[in-house]
Design an enzyme around this catalytic site. Structure first.
Site, PDB file in Angstrom:
ATOM      1  N   ASP A  10       0.869  -1.190   0.000  1.00  0.00           N
ATOM      2  CA  ASP A  10       0.000   0.000   0.000  1.00  0.00           C
ATOM      3  C   ASP A  10       0.899   1.232   0.000  1.00  0.00           C
ATOM      4  OD1 ASP A  10      -2.453   1.473   0.144  1.00  0.00           O
ATOM      5  OD2 ASP A  10      -2.043   1.869   2.250  1.00  0.00           O
ATOM      6  N   SER A  11       0.265   2.410  -0.065  1.00  0.00           N
ATOM      7  CA  SER A  11       1.048   3.641   0.011  1.00  0.00           C
ATOM      8  C   SER A  11       1.463   3.951   1.442  1.00  0.00           C
ATOM      9  CB  SER A  11       0.210   4.823  -0.512  1.00  0.00           C
ATOM     10  OG  SER A  11      -0.937   4.988   0.292  1.00  0.00           O
ATOM     11  N   TYR A  42      -1.034   8.291  -2.890  1.00  0.00           N
ATOM     12  CA  TYR A  42      -1.104   7.789  -4.260  1.00  0.00           C
ATOM     13  C   TYR A  42      -2.223   8.466  -5.062  1.00  0.00           C
ATOM     14  CZ  TYR A  42       1.985   3.646  -3.835  1.00  0.00           C
ATOM     15  OH  TYR A  42       3.041   2.794  -3.721  1.00  0.00           O
ATOM     16  N   GLY A  43      -3.230   8.949  -4.318  1.00  0.00           N
ATOM     17  CA  GLY A  43      -4.443   9.442  -4.980  1.00  0.00           C
ATOM     18  C   GLY A  43      -4.212  10.534  -5.996  1.00  0.00           C
ATOM     19  N   CYS A  73      -4.344  -2.022  -1.833  1.00  0.00           N
ATOM     20  CA  CYS A  73      -4.412  -0.606  -2.184  1.00  0.00           C
ATOM     21  C   CYS A  73      -5.420  -0.476  -3.320  1.00  0.00           C
ATOM     22  CB  CYS A  73      -3.021  -0.164  -2.640  1.00  0.00           C
ATOM     23  SG  CYS A  73      -3.006   1.469  -3.401  1.00  0.00           S
ATOM     24  N   THR A  75      -5.977   2.034  -5.162  1.00  0.00           N
ATOM     25  CA  THR A  75      -5.433   2.782  -6.291  1.00  0.00           C
ATOM     26  C   THR A  75      -4.624   1.864  -7.212  1.00  0.00           C
ATOM     27  OG1 THR A  75      -5.349   4.713  -4.838  1.00  0.00           O
ATOM     28  CG2 THR A  75      -4.146   4.862  -6.910  1.00  0.00           C
ATOM     29  N   GLU A 152      -3.546   8.698   8.099  1.00  0.00           N
ATOM     30  CA  GLU A 152      -2.092   8.634   8.305  1.00  0.00           C
ATOM     31  C   GLU A 152      -1.679   9.385   9.570  1.00  0.00           C
ATOM     32  OE1 GLU A 152       0.474   7.030   6.708  1.00  0.00           O
ATOM     33  OE2 GLU A 152      -0.937   6.004   5.393  1.00  0.00           O
ATOM     34  N   CYS A 184     -10.899   2.648  -0.858  1.00  0.00           N
ATOM     35  CA  CYS A 184      -9.484   2.908  -0.570  1.00  0.00           C
ATOM     36  C   CYS A 184      -9.239   2.197   0.753  1.00  0.00           C
ATOM     37  CB  CYS A 184      -9.257   4.409  -0.434  1.00  0.00           C
ATOM     38  SG  CYS A 184      -7.696   4.843   0.368  1.00  0.00           S
ATOM     39  N   HIS A 186      -7.423   2.697   3.198  1.00  0.00           N
ATOM     40  CA  HIS A 186      -7.342   3.506   4.422  1.00  0.00           C
ATOM     41  C   HIS A 186      -8.732   3.681   5.066  1.00  0.00           C
ATOM     42  CE1 HIS A 186      -3.377   4.794   2.925  1.00  0.00           C
ATOM     43  NE2 HIS A 186      -3.152   5.372   4.082  1.00  0.00           N
TER      44      HIS A 186
HETATM   45  N1  DGL Z   1      -4.712   3.055   0.480  1.00  0.00           N
HETATM   46  C1  DGL Z   1      -4.584   3.358  -0.900  1.00  0.00           C
HETATM   47  C2  DGL Z   1      -5.798   3.030  -1.679  1.00  0.00           C
HETATM   48  O1  DGL Z   1      -6.433   2.064  -1.313  1.00  0.00           O
HETATM   49  C3  DGL Z   1      -3.807   4.591  -1.282  1.00  0.00           C
HETATM   50  C4  DGL Z   1      -4.305   5.889  -0.762  1.00  0.00           C
HETATM   51  C5  DGL Z   1      -3.400   7.057  -1.116  1.00  0.00           C
HETATM   52  O2  DGL Z   1      -2.208   6.960  -0.871  1.00  0.00           O
HETATM   53  O3  DGL Z   1      -3.906   8.067  -1.655  1.00  0.00           O
HETATM   54  O4  DGL Z   1      -6.152   3.641  -2.650  1.00  0.00           O
END
Ligand code: DGL
Length: 266
Positions: A10-11, A42-43, A73, A75, A152, A184, A186
Protein backbone atom coordinates in the site's frame (compact mmCIF):
# COMPACT_ATOMS: atom_id res chain seq x y z
CA UNK A 1 7.30 -22.79 -1.32
CA UNK A 2 4.36 -22.66 1.10
CA UNK A 3 6.72 -21.36 3.82
CA UNK A 4 7.46 -18.22 1.83
CA UNK A 5 5.75 -15.02 2.98
CA UNK A 6 2.86 -13.19 1.33
CA UNK A 7 3.67 -9.67 0.09
CA UNK A 8 1.21 -6.93 1.02
CA UNK A 9 1.52 -3.43 -0.42
CA UNK A 10 0.00 0.00 0.00
CA UNK A 11 1.05 3.64 0.01
CA UNK A 12 0.99 3.76 3.81
CA UNK A 13 -1.03 2.38 6.71
CA UNK A 14 -4.14 1.68 4.59
CA UNK A 15 -3.15 -1.89 3.75
CA UNK A 16 -3.20 -2.60 7.47
CA UNK A 17 -6.99 -2.96 7.12
CA UNK A 18 -6.21 -6.02 4.98
CA UNK A 19 -3.49 -7.16 7.40
CA UNK A 20 -6.06 -7.04 10.22
CA UNK A 21 -8.32 -9.43 8.32
CA UNK A 22 -5.35 -11.63 7.32
CA UNK A 23 -4.32 -11.97 10.97
CA UNK A 24 -7.81 -13.19 11.81
CA UNK A 25 -8.36 -15.42 8.77
CA UNK A 26 -4.86 -16.63 7.86
CA UNK A 27 -3.00 -16.57 11.18
CA UNK A 28 -0.29 -19.00 10.02
CA UNK A 29 0.93 -16.97 7.09
CA UNK A 30 4.15 -14.98 7.29
CA UNK A 31 3.99 -11.68 5.45
CA UNK A 32 6.09 -8.78 4.28
CA UNK A 33 4.27 -5.45 4.32
CA UNK A 34 5.49 -2.57 2.21
CA UNK A 35 4.11 0.95 2.77
CA UNK A 36 5.32 3.28 0.04
CA UNK A 37 5.17 6.30 2.33
CA UNK A 38 7.79 8.26 0.37
CA UNK A 39 5.18 8.53 -2.43
CA UNK A 40 2.07 8.96 -0.30
CA UNK A 41 -0.62 9.91 -1.16
CA UNK A 42 -1.10 7.79 -4.26
CA UNK A 43 -4.44 9.44 -4.98
CA UNK A 44 -2.91 12.45 -6.76
CA UNK A 45 -0.34 10.49 -8.81
CA UNK A 46 -0.48 9.80 -12.54
CA UNK A 47 -0.90 6.26 -13.92
CA UNK A 48 2.74 6.47 -15.15
CA UNK A 49 4.06 7.32 -11.68
CA UNK A 50 1.97 4.56 -10.14
CA UNK A 51 3.33 2.04 -12.66
CA UNK A 52 6.89 2.92 -11.65
CA UNK A 53 6.06 2.48 -7.95
CA UNK A 54 4.27 -0.82 -8.54
CA UNK A 55 7.22 -2.30 -10.43
CA UNK A 56 9.75 -1.19 -7.77
CA UNK A 57 7.66 -2.75 -5.01
CA UNK A 58 7.32 -5.99 -6.98
CA UNK A 59 11.11 -6.03 -7.45
CA UNK A 60 11.50 -5.57 -3.68
CA UNK A 61 9.14 -8.50 -3.01
CA UNK A 62 11.23 -10.55 -5.45
CA UNK A 63 14.19 -10.33 -3.03
CA UNK A 64 12.48 -12.54 -0.43
CA UNK A 65 10.79 -13.97 -2.60
CA UNK A 66 7.09 -13.89 -1.76
CA UNK A 67 4.65 -16.65 -2.78
CA UNK A 68 1.71 -14.30 -3.51
CA UNK A 69 1.03 -10.57 -3.48
CA UNK A 70 -1.98 -8.79 -2.06
CA UNK A 71 -2.34 -5.39 -3.66
CA UNK A 72 -3.91 -3.95 -0.50
CA UNK A 73 -4.41 -0.61 -2.18
CA UNK A 74 -7.50 0.47 -4.11
CA UNK A 75 -5.43 2.78 -6.29
CA UNK A 76 -2.92 0.16 -7.48
CA UNK A 77 -5.74 -2.39 -7.79
CA UNK A 78 -7.63 0.03 -10.06
CA UNK A 79 -4.82 1.61 -12.05
CA UNK A 80 -1.76 -0.65 -12.32
CA UNK A 81 -2.68 -4.24 -11.45
CA UNK A 82 -4.29 -5.12 -14.79
CA UNK A 83 -1.10 -4.01 -16.62
CA UNK A 84 1.42 -5.94 -14.51
CA UNK A 85 -0.46 -9.00 -13.30
CA UNK A 86 1.03 -11.28 -15.98
CA UNK A 87 4.59 -10.03 -15.55
CA UNK A 88 5.36 -11.85 -12.29
CA UNK A 89 5.48 -15.56 -11.48
CA UNK A 90 3.27 -15.26 -8.37
CA UNK A 91 -0.48 -14.80 -7.96
CA UNK A 92 -1.44 -11.14 -7.47
CA UNK A 93 -4.78 -10.16 -5.95
CA UNK A 94 -6.35 -6.72 -5.83
CA UNK A 95 -9.19 -5.36 -3.72
CA UNK A 96 -11.62 -4.20 -6.42
CA UNK A 97 -13.22 -7.37 -7.79
CA UNK A 98 -14.05 -8.79 -4.36
CA UNK A 99 -15.45 -5.46 -3.18
CA UNK A 100 -17.61 -5.25 -6.32
CA UNK A 101 -18.99 -8.74 -5.62
CA UNK A 102 -19.73 -7.84 -1.98
CA UNK A 103 -21.46 -4.60 -3.00
CA UNK A 104 -23.69 -6.29 -5.57
CA UNK A 105 -24.60 -8.98 -3.02
CA UNK A 106 -25.41 -6.33 -0.40
CA UNK A 107 -27.53 -3.84 -2.36
CA UNK A 108 -31.32 -4.04 -2.39
CA UNK A 109 -32.12 -0.90 -4.36
CA UNK A 110 -29.23 -1.19 -6.85
CA UNK A 111 -27.75 2.18 -5.87
CA UNK A 112 -24.13 1.77 -4.84
CA UNK A 113 -21.76 4.50 -3.68
CA UNK A 114 -17.99 4.14 -3.94
CA UNK A 115 -15.56 6.33 -2.02
CA UNK A 116 -11.96 6.12 -3.19
CA UNK A 117 -8.91 8.14 -4.16
CA UNK A 118 -8.98 10.58 -7.08
CA UNK A 119 -6.75 8.26 -9.16
CA UNK A 120 -9.12 5.34 -8.52
CA UNK A 121 -12.20 7.39 -9.39
CA UNK A 122 -10.49 8.65 -12.58
CA UNK A 123 -9.86 5.04 -13.64
CA UNK A 124 -13.56 4.13 -13.48
CA UNK A 125 -12.56 0.60 -12.43
CA UNK A 126 -15.06 0.19 -9.59
CA UNK A 127 -17.94 1.27 -11.80
CA UNK A 128 -16.82 -1.12 -14.56
CA UNK A 129 -16.46 -4.09 -12.19
CA UNK A 130 -19.80 -3.45 -10.47
CA UNK A 131 -21.61 -2.93 -13.79
CA UNK A 132 -20.11 -6.17 -15.13
CA UNK A 133 -21.91 -8.01 -12.32
CA UNK A 134 -25.06 -5.90 -12.25
CA UNK A 135 -25.80 -3.88 -15.38
CA UNK A 136 -28.91 -2.35 -13.77
CA UNK A 137 -27.01 -1.01 -10.78
CA UNK A 138 -26.31 2.70 -10.50
CA UNK A 139 -22.82 3.48 -9.23
CA UNK A 140 -21.88 6.87 -7.82
CA UNK A 141 -18.18 7.44 -7.15
CA UNK A 142 -16.69 10.12 -4.92
CA UNK A 143 -13.03 11.02 -4.46
CA UNK A 144 -12.16 11.81 -0.83
CA UNK A 145 -8.66 13.35 -0.78
CA UNK A 146 -8.92 14.49 2.85
CA UNK A 147 -9.36 10.96 4.23
CA UNK A 148 -5.86 9.51 3.66
CA UNK A 149 -3.95 12.30 5.47
CA UNK A 150 -6.40 12.03 8.39
CA UNK A 151 -5.87 8.26 8.73
CA UNK A 152 -2.09 8.63 8.30
CA UNK A 153 -2.18 11.14 11.19
CA UNK A 154 -4.22 8.71 13.31
CA UNK A 155 -7.15 11.15 13.37
CA UNK A 156 -9.92 8.59 13.17
CA UNK A 157 -12.56 10.46 15.11
CA UNK A 158 -12.07 14.19 15.49
CA UNK A 159 -13.91 17.24 14.18
CA UNK A 160 -11.87 17.38 10.93
CA UNK A 161 -12.71 13.75 10.26
CA UNK A 162 -16.40 14.26 10.92
CA UNK A 163 -16.41 17.34 8.68
CA UNK A 164 -14.78 15.41 5.83
CA UNK A 165 -17.22 12.51 6.22
CA UNK A 166 -20.16 14.91 5.96
CA UNK A 167 -18.62 16.68 2.95
CA UNK A 168 -17.98 13.49 0.96
CA UNK A 169 -20.68 11.07 2.08
CA UNK A 170 -23.53 13.62 2.30
CA UNK A 171 -23.88 13.96 -1.51
CA UNK A 172 -23.84 10.15 -1.88
CA UNK A 173 -26.65 9.83 0.68
CA UNK A 174 -28.61 12.40 -1.35
CA UNK A 175 -28.37 9.97 -4.30
CA UNK A 176 -30.22 7.30 -2.30
CA UNK A 177 -27.42 4.74 -1.99
CA UNK A 178 -28.03 1.71 0.24
CA UNK A 179 -24.48 0.34 -0.06
CA UNK A 180 -21.15 2.15 0.22
CA UNK A 181 -17.87 0.62 -0.90
CA UNK A 182 -14.87 1.86 1.08
CA UNK A 183 -12.75 1.69 -2.06
CA UNK A 184 -9.48 2.91 -0.57
CA UNK A 185 -7.92 0.62 2.01
CA UNK A 186 -7.34 3.51 4.42
CA UNK A 187 -11.08 4.17 4.71
CA UNK A 188 -12.25 1.15 6.76
CA UNK A 189 -10.36 2.71 9.68
CA UNK A 190 -12.96 5.52 9.42
CA UNK A 191 -15.88 3.06 9.24
CA UNK A 192 -17.24 3.82 12.76
CA UNK A 193 -17.52 7.56 11.97
CA UNK A 194 -18.88 6.89 8.48
CA UNK A 195 -21.46 4.42 9.85
CA UNK A 196 -22.57 6.94 12.42
CA UNK A 197 -23.19 9.42 9.62
CA UNK A 198 -24.93 7.04 7.17
CA UNK A 199 -27.00 5.17 9.75
CA UNK A 200 -27.80 1.48 9.58
CA UNK A 201 -29.74 1.70 6.30
CA UNK A 202 -26.45 1.84 4.38
CA UNK A 203 -24.22 -1.26 4.25
CA UNK A 204 -20.51 -0.44 4.33
CA UNK A 205 -18.27 -2.72 2.27
CA UNK A 206 -14.75 -3.21 3.62
CA UNK A 207 -12.87 -4.82 0.69
CA UNK A 208 -10.50 -6.70 2.98
CA UNK A 209 -12.97 -9.51 3.69
CA UNK A 210 -13.58 -10.60 0.09
CA UNK A 211 -9.89 -10.07 -0.71
CA UNK A 212 -8.66 -12.28 2.11
CA UNK A 213 -11.29 -14.95 1.24
CA UNK A 214 -9.91 -14.92 -2.29
CA UNK A 215 -6.32 -15.12 -1.02
CA UNK A 216 -7.24 -18.11 1.15
CA UNK A 217 -8.74 -19.85 -1.87
CA UNK A 218 -5.77 -19.09 -4.12
CA UNK A 219 -3.28 -20.37 -1.53
CA UNK A 220 -5.29 -23.56 -0.99
CA UNK A 221 -5.79 -24.22 -4.71
CA UNK A 222 -2.06 -23.86 -5.41
CA UNK A 223 -0.97 -25.85 -2.36
CA UNK A 224 0.66 -22.69 -0.99
CA UNK A 225 -1.29 -22.38 2.26
CA UNK A 226 0.62 -22.65 5.51
CA UNK A 227 -1.32 -24.86 7.94
CA UNK A 228 0.93 -24.60 10.99
CA UNK A 229 3.32 -21.88 12.08
CA UNK A 230 4.72 -21.75 15.60
CA UNK A 231 6.28 -18.36 15.16
CA UNK A 232 4.68 -16.28 12.39
CA UNK A 233 6.97 -13.60 10.96
CA UNK A 234 5.42 -10.24 10.12
CA UNK A 235 7.83 -7.71 8.70
CA UNK A 236 7.01 -4.09 7.97
CA UNK A 237 8.95 -1.91 5.54
CA UNK A 238 8.37 1.67 4.41
CA UNK A 239 10.02 3.91 1.85
CA UNK A 240 9.61 7.06 3.99
CA UNK A 241 9.65 7.89 7.69
CA UNK A 242 9.44 4.73 9.79
CA UNK A 243 8.54 6.41 13.09
CA UNK A 244 5.15 7.73 12.05
CA UNK A 245 4.25 4.39 10.44
CA UNK A 246 5.29 2.62 13.64
CA UNK A 247 3.27 4.93 15.92
CA UNK A 248 0.12 5.12 13.81
CA UNK A 249 0.34 1.48 12.71
CA UNK A 250 0.42 0.35 16.34
CA UNK A 251 -2.55 2.56 17.11
CA UNK A 252 -4.45 0.94 14.22
CA UNK A 253 -3.58 -2.75 14.57
CA UNK A 254 -1.62 -3.08 17.79
CA UNK A 255 1.51 -4.95 18.79
CA UNK A 256 1.83 -7.09 15.70
CA UNK A 257 4.00 -4.20 14.52
CA UNK A 258 7.23 -4.70 16.45
CA UNK A 259 9.66 -3.01 14.11
CA UNK A 260 9.51 -0.94 10.92
CA UNK A 261 12.46 -0.70 8.53
CA UNK A 262 13.05 1.98 5.96
CA UNK A 263 14.18 0.89 2.50
CA UNK A 264 14.95 3.07 -0.50
CA UNK A 265 13.62 1.61 -3.75
CA UNK A 266 14.35 4.55 -6.08
N1 DGL B 1 -4.71 3.05 0.48
C1 DGL B 1 -4.58 3.36 -0.90
C2 DGL B 1 -5.80 3.03 -1.68
O1 DGL B 1 -6.43 2.06 -1.31
C3 DGL B 1 -3.81 4.59 -1.28
C4 DGL B 1 -4.31 5.89 -0.76
C5 DGL B 1 -3.40 7.06 -1.12
O2 DGL B 1 -2.21 6.96 -0.87
O3 DGL B 1 -3.91 8.07 -1.66
O4 DGL B 1 -6.15 3.64 -2.65
Amino acid sequence: MNKQPVGVLDSGVGGLTVVKTMLAELPNEDFIYFGDTAHLPYGNKTPEQLMTYARSIMAFFGRFPVKAVVVACGTHSSVTLQHIINDYPVPMLGVVKGAARSAVAATSNGRIGVVATQATVNSGTFTREIKALCSDCTVVEMACPKFVPLVEAGKLDDSDTRGAVKEYIGPLMDQGIDTLVLGCTHYPFLAPVIAEFTGSQVTLVDPSHATVDELKQVLLNRALAREVNENPQRQFYVSGNQESFFTVGKLLIGDVIQKVEQVCLD
